[in-house]
Design an enzyme around this catalytic site. Structure first.
Site, PDB file in Angstrom:
ATOM      1  N   ARG A 195       6.062  98.437 -10.029  1.00  0.00           N
ATOM      2  CA  ARG A 195       6.480  99.801 -10.381  1.00  0.00           C
ATOM      3  C   ARG A 195       7.091 100.568  -9.222  1.00  0.00           C
ATOM      4  O   ARG A 195       8.161 101.174  -9.363  1.00  0.00           O
ATOM      5  CB  ARG A 195       5.274 100.609 -10.894  1.00  0.00           C
ATOM      6  CG  ARG A 195       4.949 100.381 -12.316  1.00  0.00           C
ATOM      7  CD  ARG A 195       3.459 100.451 -12.494  1.00  0.00           C
ATOM      8  NE  ARG A 195       2.898  99.249 -11.931  1.00  0.00           N
ATOM      9  CZ  ARG A 195       2.758  98.112 -12.619  1.00  0.00           C
ATOM     10  NH1 ARG A 195       3.075  98.072 -13.868  1.00  0.00           N
ATOM     11  NH2 ARG A 195       2.280  97.026 -12.037  1.00  0.00           N
ATOM     12  N   THR A 196       6.413 100.559  -8.096  1.00  0.00           N
ATOM     13  CA  THR A 196       6.890 101.392  -6.988  1.00  0.00           C
ATOM     14  C   THR A 196       8.239 100.866  -6.503  1.00  0.00           C
ATOM     15  O   THR A 196       9.183 101.637  -6.285  1.00  0.00           O
ATOM     16  CB  THR A 196       5.856 101.406  -5.851  1.00  0.00           C
ATOM     17  OG1 THR A 196       4.572 101.659  -6.419  1.00  0.00           O
ATOM     18  CG2 THR A 196       6.184 102.481  -4.829  1.00  0.00           C
TER      19      THR A 196
ATOM     20  N   LYS B 132       9.648  84.818  12.813  1.00  0.00           N
ATOM     21  CA  LYS B 132       9.896  84.218  14.138  1.00  0.00           C
ATOM     22  C   LYS B 132       9.166  84.983  15.234  1.00  0.00           C
ATOM     23  O   LYS B 132       9.416  84.782  16.410  1.00  0.00           O
ATOM     24  CB  LYS B 132      11.407  84.212  14.428  1.00  0.00           C
ATOM     25  CG  LYS B 132      12.192  83.333  13.480  1.00  0.00           C
ATOM     26  CD  LYS B 132      13.678  83.327  13.812  1.00  0.00           C
ATOM     27  CE  LYS B 132      14.429  84.269  12.907  1.00  0.00           C
ATOM     28  NZ  LYS B 132      15.864  84.327  13.174  1.00  0.00           N
TER      29      LYS B 132
ATOM     30  N   ARG C 267       6.267  99.775   1.938  1.00  0.00           N
ATOM     31  CA  ARG C 267       4.897  99.479   1.476  1.00  0.00           C
ATOM     32  C   ARG C 267       4.297  98.428   2.390  1.00  0.00           C
ATOM     33  O   ARG C 267       4.942  97.447   2.739  1.00  0.00           O
ATOM     34  CB  ARG C 267       4.901  98.959   0.047  1.00  0.00           C
ATOM     35  CG  ARG C 267       3.569  98.344  -0.314  1.00  0.00           C
ATOM     36  CD  ARG C 267       3.410  98.048  -1.764  1.00  0.00           C
ATOM     37  NE  ARG C 267       3.283  99.260  -2.544  1.00  0.00           N
ATOM     38  CZ  ARG C 267       2.833  99.279  -3.798  1.00  0.00           C
ATOM     39  NH1 ARG C 267       2.455  98.150  -4.376  1.00  0.00           N
ATOM     40  NH2 ARG C 267       2.751 100.402  -4.468  1.00  0.00           N
TER      41      ARG C 267
ATOM     42  N   HIS D 266      -1.178 106.619  -0.977  1.00  0.00           N
ATOM     43  CA  HIS D 266      -0.030 106.269  -1.826  1.00  0.00           C
ATOM     44  C   HIS D 266       0.560 107.614  -2.285  1.00  0.00           C
ATOM     45  O   HIS D 266       0.442 108.001  -3.448  1.00  0.00           O
ATOM     46  CB  HIS D 266      -0.498 105.426  -3.013  1.00  0.00           C
ATOM     47  CG  HIS D 266       0.583 104.672  -3.720  1.00  0.00           C
ATOM     48  ND1 HIS D 266       1.933 104.963  -3.571  1.00  0.00           N
ATOM     49  CD2 HIS D 266       0.515 103.638  -4.603  1.00  0.00           C
ATOM     50  CE1 HIS D 266       2.625 104.130  -4.322  1.00  0.00           C
ATOM     51  NE2 HIS D 266       1.800 103.320  -4.955  1.00  0.00           N
TER      52      HIS D 266
HETATM   53  N1   CP Z   1       1.091 101.920  -9.169  1.00  0.00           N
HETATM   54  C1   CP Z   1       1.665 101.039  -8.314  1.00  0.00           C
HETATM   55  O1   CP Z   1       1.727 101.285  -7.105  1.00  0.00           O
HETATM   56  O2   CP Z   1       2.117  99.896  -8.889  1.00  0.00           O
HETATM   57  P1   CP Z   1       2.840  98.702  -8.131  1.00  0.00           P
HETATM   58  O3   CP Z   1       1.795  98.104  -7.189  1.00  0.00           O
HETATM   59  O4   CP Z   1       3.285  97.757  -9.192  1.00  0.00           O
HETATM   60  O5   CP Z   1       3.955  99.270  -7.326  1.00  0.00           O
END
Ligand code: CP
Length: 361
Positions: free
Chosen positions: A89-90, A118, A139, A172
């Site tokens: 999703r993100t 490397k 992320r 998040h």
């Molecule tokens: N809610 C969320 O962060 O989903 P993903 O891990 O699929 O990005």
């Protein structure tokens, strides 16, 4: 952009600051975040601004002319989607947001295909990205990494913004933004996001979305937070200390059915066994009181909603999806709009969107 703040402080001194104190090093001249790293960078005014921007973009995107306007808005910018931890999703909502705004993208989703394999350091990787791109959406499984990389970039010759798309078990922030957007939209015709009870259920210890949303809810009047989890996965004491410090009402419980009748929103989360310290640790837990099925649905008030950051496993029965109070699929799509708004704001184009809306919609 007023990113020079991070030039004025060494990494160790910055890292040692309390979270609220860090925010003032991350703002631009217009008061909005340069780097978006933490939920608490957003106060109520900033949240309302972002929601208004997301609503405008959402409307504009419905017309062909509007979608062309949006696609030209920051077509001169490029974004690197640096996702070294899995995501659906993100990642996809940020990718879609970039496409809506005409931002071209590059991606690294597996560091075994980049020169990190490397032995290149994260710092050098991020500086490399900044040579080619104007924004990094990042992320990572490592707590605090986005923060450290933001400091590195702000102390380089190309101080481009970083958006934290999920870091470790900790934060998040953009999920919390889409959750606030979903709550606001859900309650906009019934008094708004105030005087509400939000029930969080599941793995609250390792669920970063709950931690970030809990912080953002403090911006709204009289929001009671109820945390329902197995004792070993209950919300961190740091969050409860924060709530006490802000005078927010909260309760800690271990049975979802007892909490549901009080809820305006039930926010389910999955058990995050990828963080288990011992193999099988989570599987050994009795999670039967932390699932939402048709029996739980019968306890939910008619105007209340069910949310989930997703992905889910068994904690919400698929039969629940058909109920109009199940908000998690719309919540997911809201993520695309609020992230589009955040990127537009990061590139200082919010006013142009509002001007277009006023003249054409
Ligand atoms: N809610 C969320 O962060 O989903 P993903 O891990 O699929 O990005």
């Amino acid at each position: 952009m007023n990113h020079e703040h991070l030039y004025n402080i060494g990494w160790k001194a910055f890292a040692a600051l309390a979270p609220e104190e860090k925010s003032r090093y991350l703002v631009r001249a217009d008061g909005n975040p340069f780097h978006t790293l933490f939920a608490h960078q957003f106060d109520k005014n900033k949240l309302e601004d972002l929601i208004a921007l997301a609503n405008a973009i959402r409307q504009i995107a419905k017309t062909r002319a509007g979608s062309y306007f949006l696609r030209e808005l920051v077509a001169h910018k490029r974004a690197m989607l640096y996702f070294s931890q899995p995501s659906s999703r993100t990642f996809l909502s940020f990718l879609s947001a970039c496409q809506i705004l005409g931002v071209q993208t590059g991606e690294v989703r597996d560091t075994s295909t980049s020169s990190e394999f490397k032995g290149e350091s994260r710092e050098d990787s991020v500086r490399t990205f900044s040579s080619y791109f104007d924004l990094i959406v990042m992320r990572s499984q490592e707590k605090g990494l986005a923060e450290r990389m933001a400091w590195v970039l702000s102390n380089s010759e190309r101080p481009i913004p970083i958006i934290n798309a999920g870091s470790g078990k900790d934060e998040h922030p953009t999920q919390a933004l889409l959750d606030i957007y979903t709550l606001s939209r859900s309650f906009e015709r019934s008094g708004g996001l105030r005087n509400r009870t939000v029930v969080f259920c599941g793995d609250l210890l390792r669920g970063r979305t709950v931690r970030s949303l809990s912080k953002l809810l403090l911006n709204f009047d009289n929001i009671r937070q109820i945390f329902v989890a197995p004792p070993s996965l209950q919300i961190g004491e740091d969050i409860l200390t924060m709530l006490r410090g802000r005078g927010a009402e909260y309760a800690v419980m271990d049975d979802l059915r007892k909490a549901i009748p009080e809820a305006d929103a039930v926010y389910m989360t999955r058990i995050q066994d990828e963080w288990d310290e011992k193999r099988g640790e989570s599987a050994a837990l009795d999670t039967s009181r932390f699932v939402f099925g048709l029996e739980e649905l019968a306890l939910l008030r008619p105007k209340s909603i069910i949310m989930h950051p997703l992905p889910r496993r068994e904690e919400i029965a698929v039969e629940v999806d058909r109920d109009p109070r199940a908000m998690y699929w719309r919540q997911m799509r809201n993520g695309m709009w609020i992230r589009t708004a955040l990127i537009a704001q990061t590139f200082s184009t919010a006013q142009r969107v509002h001007d277009y809306f006023k003249q054409n919609m």
